[in-house]
Motif scaffolding. Sequence first.
Motif, PDB file in Angstrom:
ATOM      1  N   LEU A  56       0.748  -1.249   0.113  1.00 51.94           N
ATOM      2  CA  LEU A  56      -0.057   0.000   0.187  1.00 51.94           C
ATOM      3  C   LEU A  56       0.864   1.266   0.154  1.00 51.94           C
ATOM      4  O   LEU A  56       0.515   2.391  -0.209  1.00 51.94           O
ATOM      5  N   CYS A  57       2.246   1.183   0.238  1.00 53.96           N
ATOM      6  CA  CYS A  57       3.124   2.051   0.589  1.00 53.96           C
ATOM      7  C   CYS A  57       3.887   2.379  -0.821  1.00 53.96           C
ATOM      8  O   CYS A  57       4.714   3.388  -0.850  1.00 53.96           O
ATOM      9  N   TYR A  58       3.405   1.866  -1.782  1.00 52.90           N
ATOM     10  CA  TYR A  58       4.337   2.166  -3.108  1.00 52.90           C
ATOM     11  C   TYR A  58       4.060   3.475  -3.648  1.00 52.90           C
ATOM     12  O   TYR A  58       2.978   3.992  -3.609  1.00 52.90           O
ATOM     13  N   GLN A  59       5.247   4.038  -3.753  1.00 51.96           N
ATOM     14  CA  GLN A  59       5.414   5.344  -4.432  1.00 51.96           C
ATOM     15  C   GLN A  59       4.995   6.569  -3.179  1.00 51.96           C
ATOM     16  O   GLN A  59       4.869   7.882  -3.609  1.00 51.96           O
ATOM     17  N   ALA A  60       4.877   6.225  -2.038  1.00 55.03           N
ATOM     18  CA  ALA A  60       4.680   6.967  -0.749  1.00 55.03           C
ATOM     19  C   ALA A  60       5.993   8.109  -0.825  1.00 55.03           C
ATOM     20  O   ALA A  60       7.019   7.249  -0.916  1.00 55.03           O
ATOM     21  N   ILE A  61       5.738   8.929  -0.341  1.00 52.46           N
ATOM     22  CA  ILE A  61       6.996   9.902  -0.195  1.00 52.46           C
ATOM     23  C   ILE A  61       7.431   9.837   1.204  1.00 52.46           C
ATOM     24  O   ILE A  61       6.763  10.084   2.173  1.00 52.46           O
ATOM     25  N   LEU A  62       8.626   9.803   1.290  1.00 63.39           N
ATOM     26  CA  LEU A  62       9.367   9.771   2.466  1.00 63.39           C
ATOM     27  C   LEU A  62       9.949  11.187   2.927  1.00 63.39           C
ATOM     28  O   LEU A  62      10.659  11.759   1.993  1.00 63.39           O
ATOM     29  N   ASN A  63       9.671  11.842   4.066  1.00 63.24           N
ATOM     30  CA  ASN A  63      10.071  13.094   4.484  1.00 63.24           C
ATOM     31  C   ASN A  63      10.924  12.930   5.622  1.00 63.24           C
ATOM     32  O   ASN A  63      10.405  12.462   6.391  1.00 63.24           O
ATOM     33  N   PHE A  64      11.798  13.358   5.545  1.00 60.24           N
ATOM     34  CA  PHE A  64      12.880  13.350   6.618  1.00 60.24           C
ATOM     35  C   PHE A  64      13.148  14.780   7.188  1.00 60.24           C
ATOM     36  O   PHE A  64      13.480  15.648   6.761  1.00 60.24           O
ATOM     37  N   GLU A  65      12.749  14.638   8.703  1.00 59.16           N
ATOM     38  CA  GLU A  65      13.049  15.793   9.735  1.00 59.16           C
ATOM     39  C   GLU A  65      14.240  15.560  10.535  1.00 59.16           C
ATOM     40  O   GLU A  65      14.106  14.660  11.393  1.00 59.16           O
ATOM     41  N   ARG A  66      15.431  16.266  10.254  1.00 55.74           N
ATOM     42  CA  ARG A  66      16.522  16.153  11.253  1.00 55.74           C
ATOM     43  C   ARG A  66      16.314  17.025  12.478  1.00 55.74           C
ATOM     44  O   ARG A  66      16.071  18.221  12.255  1.00 55.74           O
ATOM     45  N   ARG A  67      16.270  16.726  13.653  1.00 55.09           N
ATOM     46  CA  ARG A  67      16.254  17.211  14.946  1.00 55.09           C
ATOM     47  C   ARG A  67      17.368  17.419  15.366  1.00 55.09           C
ATOM     48  O   ARG A  67      18.230  16.517  15.405  1.00 55.09           O
ATOM     49  N   SER A  68      17.558  18.717  16.106  1.00 54.32           N
ATOM     50  CA  SER A  68      18.857  19.094  16.625  1.00 54.32           C
ATOM     51  C   SER A  68      19.008  18.109  17.788  1.00 54.32           C
ATOM     52  O   SER A  68      18.158  17.428  18.460  1.00 54.32           O
ATOM     53  N   ALA A  69      20.366  17.914  18.123  1.00 50.31           N
ATOM     54  CA  ALA A  69      20.721  17.195  19.390  1.00 50.31           C
ATOM     55  C   ALA A  69      20.781  17.832  20.691  1.00 50.31           C
ATOM     56  O   ALA A  69      21.438  19.098  20.328  1.00 50.31           O
TER      57      ALA A  69
END
Length: 117
Positions: A56-69
């Motif tokens: 069901l996830c075919y072609q779903a867009i992955l959004n990456f959010e980098r959080r500060s440490a």
Amino acid sequence: MHELAVTESILSISEKYAKENGASKVTSINLVIGRLSSIVDESVQFYWDIISKDSLCYQAILNFERRSAVLKCNVCDHEYEIDTSLQPCPACGSPNIKVISGEEFFVDSIEIEKADE
Ligand SMILES: [Zn+2]
């Protein structure tokens, strides 16, 4: 960190969520990655394109959010954020520090489309 295992867990979380919510497909998945996590976005994306086929996830867009440490100095208790690799305490210069956050990796939210909408 093993990106394939991580990517497989993103897929199983998303598939489960999609099925529970009667989705016809998953459109995007928002991921949070701590700045100190060793996960490489490109590797996750690479595996994602392969293993999400026939799901069901075919072609779903992955959004990456980098959080500060966030780090804390063990000597003077100063807390500070960094956007790069580990750095000594900016207040007293001590390398005796501990990581408060920044190594996390999790699925923040999942966006789906329903069949009859
Ligand atoms: Zn300090």
